[in-house]
Design a protein around this motif. Structure first.
Motif, short mmCIF file in Angstrom:
data_model
loop_
_atom_site.label_atom_id
_atom_site.label_comp_id
_atom_site.label_asym_id
_atom_site.label_seq_id
_atom_site.Cartn_x
_atom_site.Cartn_y
_atom_site.Cartn_z
N SER A 296 5.21 9.78 4.04
CA SER A 296 4.94 9.63 2.61
C SER A 296 6.20 9.12 1.94
CB SER A 296 4.52 10.97 2.00
OG SER A 296 5.52 11.95 2.19
N ARG B 9 1.68 0.17 -1.76
CA ARG B 9 0.39 0.42 -1.11
C ARG B 9 0.51 1.57 -0.12
NH1 ARG B 9 -1.07 -1.90 3.53
NH2 ARG B 9 0.15 -3.80 3.20
N VAL B 10 1.59 1.56 0.67
CA VAL B 10 1.80 2.64 1.65
C VAL B 10 1.97 3.98 0.93
CG1 VAL B 10 3.43 3.54 3.37
CG2 VAL B 10 2.77 1.12 3.42
N GLN B 11 2.66 3.96 -0.22
CA GLN B 11 2.88 5.19 -0.98
C GLN B 11 1.56 5.86 -1.37
OE1 GLN B 11 4.37 4.80 -5.03
NE2 GLN B 11 5.88 6.42 -4.66
N LYS B 12 0.55 5.04 -1.65
CA LYS B 12 -0.74 5.57 -2.11
C LYS B 12 -1.69 5.90 -0.97
CE LYS B 12 -0.55 2.77 -6.34
NZ LYS B 12 -1.16 1.61 -7.05
N ASP B 13 -1.37 5.47 0.25
CA ASP B 13 -2.28 5.61 1.38
C ASP B 13 -1.99 6.90 2.15
OD1 ASP B 13 -3.91 5.38 3.57
OD2 ASP B 13 -3.35 3.33 4.07
N PRO B 14 -2.86 7.90 2.10
CA PRO B 14 -2.60 9.18 2.79
C PRO B 14 -2.72 9.09 4.30
CG PRO B 14 -4.79 9.18 1.80
CD PRO B 14 -4.14 7.91 1.36
N SER B 15 -3.26 7.98 4.81
CA SER B 15 -3.44 7.87 6.26
C SER B 15 -2.14 7.55 7.00
CB SER B 15 -4.48 6.78 6.57
OG SER B 15 -4.00 5.50 6.20
N HIS B 16 -1.09 7.12 6.26
CA HIS B 16 0.18 6.78 6.91
C HIS B 16 0.90 8.06 7.33
CE1 HIS B 16 0.71 2.38 6.57
NE2 HIS B 16 -0.14 2.49 5.57
#
Length: 514
Positions: A301, A291-298
């Motif tokens: 990357s 999920r984190v991998q797909k989330d650009p807000s984190h």
């Protein structure tokens, strides 16, 4: 004429050679004069030999034992040169506190060791990654999504189920009066719990090698062996070329390929939705990483390799240390029958005739907690902790410590220091009855999980699992040495590695409690 030119050429060449040698000598003399004049005051340590430094002084003992013996002579803050690597050895609670509080930030980096760099995808895991934004973010993620108190509590059913399955297997084995290999069974049990909690699956591997042993188990053991200790290139970085010829590169590549395939299978099963044996939560740790991998807000990357590196930490570090401390705890209990009896009586009086100890019962078992605390004191799983490295020049306790100095904190020397511990080499759980000292990283006399920014984040996860397994070992079985073996003959040799295992596997006879 030709001879005269040749003589002039030789004469000028010799002059240049002498000038070059004299220049090197002057530079060496000026460098040493600066150090003698106090511009760089290093901690005390044994005299170093050219090229190899202090390697000969380590002798044939285990590294933490040799370093403790040297520190007894040169002091709790000792400077060595291990090959070409400047090394600071910390061997007292006071010095550990100084390092892990006042100088924690500057000492929070990691050396780039040869085998971990390969197996952790360029040190992009949590354990071996350099200190910085990436490390802070992935550690925060691991704590909040897997290792927090709330997450640990939510996985209670998985722990209890896996413990019950392992103990049913032991009951079957005990009926034949054949010694049980606790070292192997406990490692597999902890591994099953970690896999289900972190990966959302129980990885069952029916493949066996040519000796009939579980293939994944053997690959796991090889990974531990490769991560253990120091390779020549860790002490002499310019010597890494030899591994192309001595077989290490081939072993690393083979093991890396096997583990890489294992991680790929786990990730693909999550992506394709084909994983089984869910833990009961909405997400496991692999789901979180994807999920984190797909989330650009984190703020970071994650590549697929980054995810695999973090899974390596959970699979290797999350399994090995817990299994090791359980083996050493049972080893000490079998060598100390009186302590074993006290612990067993507490468990059985509190639990009664229930078939298994449940996690809700653990709060009643105060003596078990003392036994585990004493096992961590006498047998810290990683006696030198994971090496740190200074990120800049610094001054510690009045001494000048150069940048890129490896920092070895000898947790075993600290937890057996007679300055802090009475009868330090005896197994005495009662020493903690009137003591508030704990192993969570705040009391520097006892730091099996380290401290400061690099403290192991899995303490809570590990502690409850260790207590549950040990309580059931004492509740469900009566334990004896194999026939013909005496307590005084029991082998206590250590095998140095990522965690210090018992060199000879722990094999005991188990009588199932009626």
């Amino acid at each position: 004429m030709r001879s005269r030119y040749y003589d002039n050429y030789c004469y000028h060449f010799m002059i240049l050679l002498l000038v070059f040698a004299a220049s090197l000598l002057v530079l060496w003399w000026r460098k040493n004069r600066k150090e003698r004049n106090g511009m760089r005051r290093l901690p005390p340590g044994p005299r170093r030999f050219p090229l190899i430094g202090n390697l000969l002084q380590l002798g044939n003992e285990l590294p933490h034992v040799s370093l403790q013996m040297l520190s007894n002579k040169y002091g709790p803050l000792m400077f060595l040169k291990l090959g070409s690597i400047p090394t600071l050895v910390v061997s007292s609670a006071d010095m550990a506190k100084e390092i892990l509080t006042k100088h924690d930030l500057v000492c929070s980096n990691r050396p780039m060791f040869y085998a971990p760099r390969k197996l952790s995808y360029g040190c992009s895991d949590i354990t071996f990654s350099p200190y910085g934004d990436y490390f802070r973010e992935v550690k925060k993620m691991a704590v909040s999504e897997l290792l927090s108190a709330k997450k640990v509590l939510s996985c209670r059913a998985v722990r209890e189920e896996e413990v019950a399955l392992a103990f049913n297997l032991m009951r079957t084995s005990s009926s034949s009066s054949v010694p049980i290999n606790l070292s192997e069974i406990l490692l597999c049990l902890i591994n099953n719990v970690v896999c289900r909690v972190a990966f959302g699956i129980k990885y069952v591997d029916d493949e066996q090698d040519e000796d009939g042993k579980n293939k994944i188990y053997m690959i796991f053991q090889e990974t531990l062996n490769l991560l253990a200790g120091f390779n020549a290139a860790d002490l002499f970085p310019w010597m890494s070329w030899i591994y192309r010829f001595d077989g290490l590169d081939a072993r690393l590549e083979k093991n890396f390929r096997h583990m890489d395939e294992f991680y790929d299978k786990i990730i693909d099963e999550h992506i394709n939705g084909s994983k089984s044996s869910k833990t009961g939560g909405d997400e496991d740790f692999v789901d979180v990483l994807l999920r984190v991998q797909k989330d650009p807000s984190h703020s970071i990357s994650l590549s697929r390799d980054n995810i695999k590196a973090i899974l390596m930490d959970m699979f290797i570090a999350g399994t090995d240390t817990s299994a090791v401390i359980l083996v050493w705890t049972m080893t000490e209990l079998i060598r100390n029958p009186t302590i074993m009896k006290i612990a067993q009586e507490e468990v059985r009086s509190e639990i009664g005739f229930k078939e298994m100890v449940e996690e809700s019962d653990l709060r009643k078992l105060s003596y078990i907690k003392l036994v585990i605390k004493e096992a961590f004191r006498l047998h810290p799983p990683s006696p030198l902790l994971v090496p740190r490295e200074t990120s800049e020049n610094c001054r510690i306790n009045g001494y000048d410590i150069p940048i890129k100095t490896s920092v070895l904190i000898n947790a075993k020397a600290i937890s057996t220091d007679p300055k802090y511990w009475e009868n330090p080499n005896e197994f005495l759980p009662e020493r903690f009855l009137d003591s508030n000292i704990d192993y969570k990283g705040q009391d520097f006399e006892l730091i099996p999980f380290g401290g400061g920014r690099r403290r192991c984040p899995g303490i809570s996860f590990s502690a409850v699992l260790i207590e549950l397994v040990l309580a059931n070992l004492l509740h469900c079985f009566d334990w004896k040495l194999p026939s013909g073996m005496k307590i005084e003959e029991f082998d206590m040799s250590e095998a140095f590695g990522l965690a210090v295992h018992k060199k000879i596997p722990l094999c005991l006879l188990a009588d199932s409690r009626k």
